[in-house]
Scaffold this active site. Structure first.
Site, PDB file in Angstrom:
ATOM      1  N   GLU A 227       0.859  -1.177   0.000  1.00 41.59           N
ATOM      2  CA  GLU A 227       0.000   0.000   0.000  1.00 41.59           C
ATOM      3  C   GLU A 227       0.898   1.231   0.000  1.00 41.59           C
ATOM      4  O   GLU A 227       1.979   1.227   0.590  1.00 41.59           O
ATOM      5  CB  GLU A 227      -0.916  -0.009   1.225  1.00 41.59           C
ATOM      6  CG  GLU A 227      -1.870  -1.175   1.188  1.00 41.59           C
ATOM      7  CD  GLU A 227      -2.925  -1.150   2.283  1.00 41.59           C
ATOM      8  OE1 GLU A 227      -3.111  -0.096   2.908  1.00 41.59           O
ATOM      9  OE2 GLU A 227      -3.559  -2.187   2.499  1.00 41.59           O
TER      10      GLU A 227
ATOM     11  N   ASN B 117      13.218  -1.069  10.609  1.00 38.03           N
ATOM     12  CA  ASN B 117      12.838   0.087  11.419  1.00 38.03           C
ATOM     13  C   ASN B 117      12.087  -0.398  12.648  1.00 38.03           C
ATOM     14  O   ASN B 117      10.982  -0.939  12.544  1.00 38.03           O
ATOM     15  CB  ASN B 117      11.960   1.049  10.623  1.00 38.03           C
ATOM     16  CG  ASN B 117      12.752   1.706   9.512  1.00 38.03           C
ATOM     17  OD1 ASN B 117      13.951   1.963   9.657  1.00 38.03           O
ATOM     18  ND2 ASN B 117      12.103   1.938   8.389  1.00 38.03           N
TER      19      ASN B 117
ATOM     20  N   CYS C  52      -2.399  -7.316   5.988  1.00 39.69           N
ATOM     21  CA  CYS C  52      -1.660  -8.431   5.383  1.00 39.69           C
ATOM     22  C   CYS C  52      -0.739  -9.166   6.357  1.00 39.69           C
ATOM     23  O   CYS C  52      -0.995 -10.315   6.691  1.00 39.69           O
ATOM     24  CB  CYS C  52      -0.854  -7.935   4.194  1.00 39.69           C
ATOM     25  SG  CYS C  52      -1.903  -7.192   2.937  1.00 39.69           S
TER      26      CYS C  52
HETATM   27  C1  UGA Z   1       2.856  -6.021   2.807  1.00 40.47           C
HETATM   28  C2  UGA Z   1       4.097  -6.451   1.986  1.00 40.47           C
HETATM   29  O1  UGA Z   1       5.153  -5.512   2.199  1.00 40.47           O
HETATM   30  C3  UGA Z   1       3.760  -6.504   0.490  1.00 40.47           C
HETATM   31  O2  UGA Z   1       4.888  -6.983  -0.243  1.00 40.47           O
HETATM   32  C4  UGA Z   1       2.579  -7.454   0.298  1.00 40.47           C
HETATM   33  O3  UGA Z   1       2.204  -7.535  -1.077  1.00 40.47           O
HETATM   34  C5  UGA Z   1       1.398  -6.947   1.096  1.00 40.47           C
HETATM   35  O4  UGA Z   1       1.760  -6.889   2.499  1.00 40.47           O
HETATM   36  C6  UGA Z   1       0.263  -7.903   0.893  1.00 40.47           C
HETATM   37  O5  UGA Z   1       0.395  -9.077   1.263  1.00 40.47           O
HETATM   38  O6  UGA Z   1      -0.729  -7.529   0.268  1.00 40.47           O
HETATM   39  P1  UGA Z   1       1.694  -3.658   3.287  1.00 40.47           P
HETATM   40  O7  UGA Z   1       0.724  -4.389   4.166  1.00 40.47           O
HETATM   41  O8  UGA Z   1       1.201  -2.622   2.332  1.00 40.47           O
HETATM   42  O9  UGA Z   1       2.547  -4.694   2.395  1.00 40.47           O
HETATM   43  O10 UGA Z   1       2.682  -2.920   4.291  1.00 40.47           O
HETATM   44  P2  UGA Z   1       4.233  -2.860   4.574  1.00 40.47           P
HETATM   45  O11 UGA Z   1       4.822  -1.702   3.886  1.00 40.47           O
HETATM   46  O12 UGA Z   1       4.890  -4.187   4.391  1.00 40.47           O
HETATM   47  O13 UGA Z   1       4.201  -2.509   6.136  1.00 40.47           O
HETATM   48  C7  UGA Z   1       3.579  -3.413   7.068  1.00 40.47           C
HETATM   49  C8  UGA Z   1       3.709  -2.915   8.465  1.00 40.47           C
HETATM   50  O14 UGA Z   1       5.044  -3.053   8.914  1.00 40.47           O
HETATM   51  C9  UGA Z   1       3.341  -1.445   8.665  1.00 40.47           C
HETATM   52  O15 UGA Z   1       2.570  -1.318   9.833  1.00 40.47           O
HETATM   53  C10 UGA Z   1       4.684  -0.761   8.822  1.00 40.47           C
HETATM   54  O16 UGA Z   1       4.626   0.407   9.591  1.00 40.47           O
HETATM   55  C11 UGA Z   1       5.483  -1.854   9.523  1.00 40.47           C
HETATM   56  N1  UGA Z   1       6.945  -1.748   9.339  1.00 40.47           N
HETATM   57  C12 UGA Z   1       7.499  -1.829   8.100  1.00 40.47           C
HETATM   58  C13 UGA Z   1       7.759  -1.587  10.446  1.00 40.47           C
HETATM   59  O17 UGA Z   1       7.275  -1.534  11.602  1.00 40.47           O
HETATM   60  N2  UGA Z   1       9.118  -1.508  10.270  1.00 40.47           N
HETATM   61  C14 UGA Z   1       9.691  -1.571   9.043  1.00 40.47           C
HETATM   62  O18 UGA Z   1      10.927  -1.500   8.955  1.00 40.47           O
HETATM   63  C15 UGA Z   1       8.858  -1.741   7.927  1.00 40.47           C
END
Ligand code: UGA
EC number: 1.1.1.22
Length: 433
Positions: free
Chosen positions: A155, A255, A264
């Site tokens: 997203e 992070n 997801c």
């Molecule tokens: C995630 C995957 O990254 C995508 O590749 C996948 O297609 C998608 O799920 C899905 O299955 O549809 P998304 O849910 O959009 O994507 O979000 P992310 O960017 O992965 O972040 C997920 C969570 O992890 C967020 O709450 C974010 O704040 C957290 N996060 C991310 C951290 O706490 N630390 C980080 O270093 C990165």
């Protein structure tokens, strides 16, 4: 090519619009009539940068048509994408496949020629094989091939991830037409040397859940290290930076903060554990339970930090919360760590005011009893504690001196480790993580 996309949520709408952008004639099918009416008017019911413009563009070019009709879909083209949701089952860890099953149940009896169904939804391994059986029992003699083509979009970057993906994965049985049709479909993307991984459906299904499980593990790993850092007064950001320079480790998804949420990662790791259990391989994934535990602990710990800053009691304390979406550039609040923390603080007696640039309406729908502000300043007025729980750029840019005049006590809790500690401390704020 003429294609159909079933399910116009985050995944399906982005996919439909991007396939039109590639020049295909796309029919998007959605059962929710109210949503169809909005989409037909060019109105995207969620926030995703660039998507509304691309939707309007292709409603105008005529390459994208939106409908509720399975009958129209059955006649439209020869490739059908399944992009409906696979939420967590109520009261269970497993994925609820009812929407995926409904697509093939409704489609199969209407199709009168040989077609290809490509699954994009995230499903437990073995789903494609089960759908093949389901379709066989319902089809009217047509050869309906089913293959899996998982989606990896994030997203906030949905269009970019769809049009310039890191890889395309296709799980199919070699005897069918799936490979040839998929190559044709994504020809413009494959032309740019995008890796094309050709495999069987089970492997393709596993690629998707393994990727999300790995990302969740990476985040919980650094959050576990954060717990140790907190115990000893070390700096987890510096640890992440330093280990991240090792190309085998990489800095992304390291992070630390209040952890992962969204529609997801949390549900996918739970469904993966549940499926491994069904397959007699539960031991292999017991570590994911710990990944989940570390993640949930981050939220309770955030509440403890605030309580500690308020001398042990949250009664009568004003908390200004900046951020409600599960991550920036999104209005999605599904399993949002920020809202979870806001809710816990309120339950313990704090008076909580939340501001988010995009997610207020969605937040109100699930947490109607919290107070919501129209700006960051409003949320922070008379606050005893200010918390940054989603790292929107506008929060990262806040000048601590500007905020000083508004709050009752200069205490900032950086739940995403996104602020400049020295700057805030230098302006007389108590900076906590
Ligand atoms: C995630 C995957 O990254 C995508 O590749 C996948 O297609 C998608 O799920 C899905 O299955 O549809 P998304 O849910 O959009 O994507 O979000 P992310 O960017 O992965 O972040 C997920 C969570 O992890 C967020 O709450 C974010 O704040 C957290 N996060 C991310 C951290 O706490 N630390 C980080 O270093 C990165």
């Amino acid at each position: 090519m003429r294609l159909t996309v079933f399910g116009l949520g985050y995944l399906g709408l982005t996919h439909a619009v991007c396939m039109a952008e590639l020049g295909h004639e796309v029919l998007g099918v959605e059962v929710d009539e109210a949503k169809v009416a909005r989409l037909q008017a060019g109105d995207v019911p969620f926030y995703e940068p660039g998507l509304a413009d691309l939707l309007t563009k292709h409603l105008d070019t005529g390459l994208l048509v939106i409908s509720t009709s399975y009958r129209q879909a059955a006649e439209w083209g020869d490739v059908f994408f399944i992009a409906v949701g696979t939420p967590q089952k109520k009261g269970e860890s497993a994925a609820d496949l009812r929407y995926v099953e409904a697509v093939v149940d409704n489609l199969a009896p209407l199709v009168d020629r040989d077609v290809l169904v490509l699954g994009k939804s995230t499903v437990p391994v073995g789903t494609c094989a089960k759908l093949v059986e389901r379709v066989r029992a319902r089809s009217q003699g047509a050869d309906i091939e089913i293959a899996w083509n998982p989606e990896f979009l994030r997203e906030g970057f949905a269009i970019e991830d769809t049009l310039q993906p890191d890889r395309i994965v296709l799980g199919r049985r070699p005897s069918g037409r799936a490979e040839a049709l998929t190559r044709e479909l994504y020809a413009d993307i494959l032309r740019h040397d995008t890796p094309f991984i050709l495999t069987d459906p089970e492997t393709a299904e596993l690629v998707k859940v393994s990727a999300n499980a790995f990302l969740a593990t990476k985040i919980s790993f650094i959050n576990a290290i954060a717990e140790v850092c907190e115990a000893v007064g070390a700096d987890v950001r510096a640890v992440a930076d330093a280990i991240g320079y090792d190309a085998r480790i990489g800095r992304r998804y390291l992070n630390a903060g209040i952890g992962f949420g969204g529609g997801c990662l949390p549900k996918d790791i739970r469904a993966f554990m549940a499926r491994a259990g069904e397959l007699g391989a539960s031991e292999a994934l017991t570590f994911l339970r710990e990944v989940d535990n570390v993640n949930m602990r981050r939220r309770t710990r955030m509440v403890d930090v605030v309580r500690g800053a308020c001398h042990g009691s949250l009664l009568g304390v004003n908390v200004g919360i900046l951020g409600a979406a599960f991550k920036p550039d999104s209005d999605d609040v599904r399993d949002s760590p920020a809202l979870n923390v806001a809710g816990q603080l309120q339950l313990q007696g704090a008076s909580v005011t939340v501001y988010d640039p995009k997610a207020i309406e969605n937040s109100k729908a699930i947490f109607p009893t919290l107070s919501y502000a129209a700006s960051a300043d409003d949320a922070c007025e008379n606050a005893d504690v200010v918390m940054v729980l989603t790292e929107w750029p506008e929060f990262v840019r806040i000048d601590p001196d500007d905020l000083s005049a508004l709050v009752r006590t200069k205490t900032i809790v950086d739940g995403r480790l996104c602020l400049d500690r020295q700057r805030w401390s230098g302006c007389g704020w108590t900076y906590l993580t």
